[in-house]
Design an enzyme around this catalytic site. Structure first.
Site, PDB file in Angstrom:
ATOM      1  N   ASN A  96     -27.386 -36.513  51.562  1.00 47.09           N
ATOM      2  CA  ASN A  96     -27.157 -35.071  51.549  1.00 47.09           C
ATOM      3  C   ASN A  96     -28.279 -34.449  52.371  1.00 47.09           C
ATOM      4  O   ASN A  96     -29.405 -34.299  51.898  1.00 47.09           O
ATOM      5  CB  ASN A  96     -27.196 -34.578  50.089  1.00 47.09           C
ATOM      6  N   ARG A 111     -22.487 -36.003  52.172  1.00 49.10           N
ATOM      7  CA  ARG A 111     -22.001 -34.700  51.754  1.00 49.10           C
ATOM      8  C   ARG A 111     -21.872 -33.864  53.032  1.00 49.10           C
ATOM      9  O   ARG A 111     -22.855 -33.628  53.730  1.00 49.10           O
ATOM     10  CB  ARG A 111     -23.015 -34.055  50.830  1.00 49.10           C
ATOM     11  N   HIS A 146     -18.789 -25.992  47.026  1.00 48.74           N
ATOM     12  CA  HIS A 146     -19.157 -26.652  45.759  1.00 48.74           C
ATOM     13  C   HIS A 146     -18.020 -27.539  45.243  1.00 48.74           C
ATOM     14  O   HIS A 146     -17.933 -27.832  44.053  1.00 48.74           O
ATOM     15  CB  HIS A 146     -19.539 -25.630  44.654  1.00 48.74           C
ATOM     16  N   ARG A 204     -28.968 -15.592  48.634  1.00 48.77           N
ATOM     17  CA  ARG A 204     -27.800 -15.040  49.334  1.00 48.77           C
ATOM     18  C   ARG A 204     -27.248 -13.835  48.591  1.00 48.77           C
ATOM     19  O   ARG A 204     -27.227 -13.822  47.355  1.00 48.77           O
ATOM     20  CB  ARG A 204     -26.708 -16.107  49.455  1.00 48.77           C
ATOM     21  N   GLU A 207     -22.758 -34.416  41.814  1.00 48.86           N
ATOM     22  CA  GLU A 207     -22.053 -34.457  43.097  1.00 48.86           C
ATOM     23  C   GLU A 207     -22.247 -35.803  43.790  1.00 48.86           C
ATOM     24  O   GLU A 207     -21.352 -36.288  44.479  1.00 48.86           O
ATOM     25  CB  GLU A 207     -22.576 -33.323  43.992  1.00 48.86           C
TER      26      GLU A 207
END
Ligand code: AMP
Length: 397
Positions: A8, A93, A181, A241, A380
């Site tokens: 990742n 990922r 996600h 964000r 994940e």
């Protein structure tokens, strides 16, 4: 042993994990690690989970100046500790699969080129994901590489929720909701199918609340709505964000305040959210510690909570009611105060919090009456390992 390396890659870090995927459904965590501070003060850490007390945490002042060197370090570590021949594949990922990639895919030159075209759609992530892929292609050309997408899980969102109210010619350019996600949501959907079979066909809202945050409405284990959109900037307020904002603000800042597109983009992605409103930090723990004396930190926390409740209301309307609410990711899994406040905000839907369960990190935090609320750790990395191993099995069959 059939090892799968999960990578990742971010702007200045490469996180990695190693799984033994020999037995489908019984993937074993072997190690997890990260190289942080690429190009600056590099920090390298690895933790092993396979009973070997061979954890390495070393701080190095320099040495890793790009993704290729980081990937090379990781391969060298694997070689030192395992047979490199037992490494069957690498799973990456990849944040954006666009409209084309709705399932994990084996990487080749053509697929990599298609993914490169998506860089403008995920400017902060995609190029770094590709840097790790390119590095591994150079360093281990024979190793099969699989891309697993954060967007793929949302391919089931119907057109009415996926498309924006734009002229069709613009929609045809791929300007639409993708959602992110997805690897986390996919993991939660899988776990629910195993552990809460009664909920598999239910109306489930999953709140992935980490530094990036989004909601996903699931019916029959599939995504039917999500709060992130064309980019990972949309929807909930996040660590740095802004989440959803009136697009006219952007025109105003550019035309009347003289900001460039790059300035506005950097502000919306990196200087807004919890950090922007608090003026203090994007880290939930720091804000909780400061909230009793710092009004801006308090407001940031209140706004974060309010935005989740508001967006959850919209998602639950799309679902036509709710059977289960699931909290996951760094904040969702750890911040009991936030969970309590969200449950309070959704009390009108019948949610009743089990306060003791919420404080003691129980899995089920709702009382017997009303819809269920669960806390489920996401994973994940294992999802990427599973998807990668599945593709390798298909290739070998
Ligand atoms: P993630 O992006 O999933 O790694 O989540 C990162 C966020 O989780 C950061 O805002 C952290 O402050 C937050 N977090 C981690 N541990 C805790 C905790 N014990 N309590 C509150 N927030 C936490």
């Amino acid at each position: 042993m059939q090892l799968v390396l999960v990578l990742n890659a971010g702007s200045s870090s490469v996180k990695f994990a190693l799984f033994d995927t020999q037995i489908k459904g019984h993937e074993r965590d072997i190690a997890r690690g990260a190289i942080d501070g690429i190009g600056q003060a590099t920090r390298w850490s690895v933790k092993r989970y396979d009973g070997t007390a061979n954890n390495e945490i070393a701080i190095k002042g320099d040495g890793v100046s790009n993704h290729k060197q980081a990937v090379s370090h990781i391969l060298a570590w694997i070689e030192k500790n395992f047979e490199l021949s037992s490494l069957a594949a690498a799973g990456h990922r990849v944040v954006h699969g666009g409209a084309q990639f709705t399932e994990p895919v084996r990487l080749n030159t053509k697929n990599c080129e298609a993914l490169r075209k998506l860089i403008p759609l995920a400017p902060l992530h995609q190029r770094h994901n590709l840097a790790a892929i390119d590095s591994l292609t150079e360093l281990a050309p024979m190793l099969p590489q699989i891309a697993c997408f954060d967007t793929a899980f949302h391919a089931t969102i119907p057109d009415i929720g996926r498309n924006f109210a734009l002229p069709r010619a613009i929609t045809a350019l791929g300007v639409r909701r993708y959602g992110f996600h997805g690897l986390s949501y996919s993991y939660i959907a899988n776990e629910l199918a195993k552990q809460n079979t009664d909920l598999v066909t239910g109306r489930v809202l999953v709140a992935h609340l980490g530094n990036g945050a989004s909601l996903c409405a699931m019916k029959d284990g599939k995504s039917i709505a999500t709060s992130m959109g064309f980019s990972a900037l949309d929807g909930l307020m996040m660590g740095t964000r802004t989440g959803s904002i009136d697009p006219a603000v952007i025109f105003y800042l550019m035309r009347d305040q003289g900001m460039s597109a790059n300035d506005v983009e950097a502000m919306l992605y990196q200087k807004s959210g919890l950090l922007g409103v608090s003026g203090l930090s994007n880290d939930m723990r720091t804000l909780r510690a400061a909230a009793s004396t710092n009004a801006h930190a308090r407001e940031a926390l209140d706004m974060f909570t309010y935005r989740i409740i508001k967006e959850a209301g919209a998602m639950i309307a799309v679902l036509g009611g709710i059977d289960a609410l699931i909290f996951t990711a760094g904040i969702g899994e750890n911040d009991s105060e936030l969970r309590a406040n969200i449950m309070k905000g959704l009390k009108f839907l019948g949610f009743v919090l089990d306060e003791n369960a919420n404080k003691t990190k129980a899995r089920k935090i709702s009382a017997e009456e009303g819809p269920i609320a669960l806390v489920m750790p996401t994973n994940e990395e294992i999802m990427i390992a599973r998807e990668t191993a599945d593709i390798i099995r298909n290739i070998n069959e």
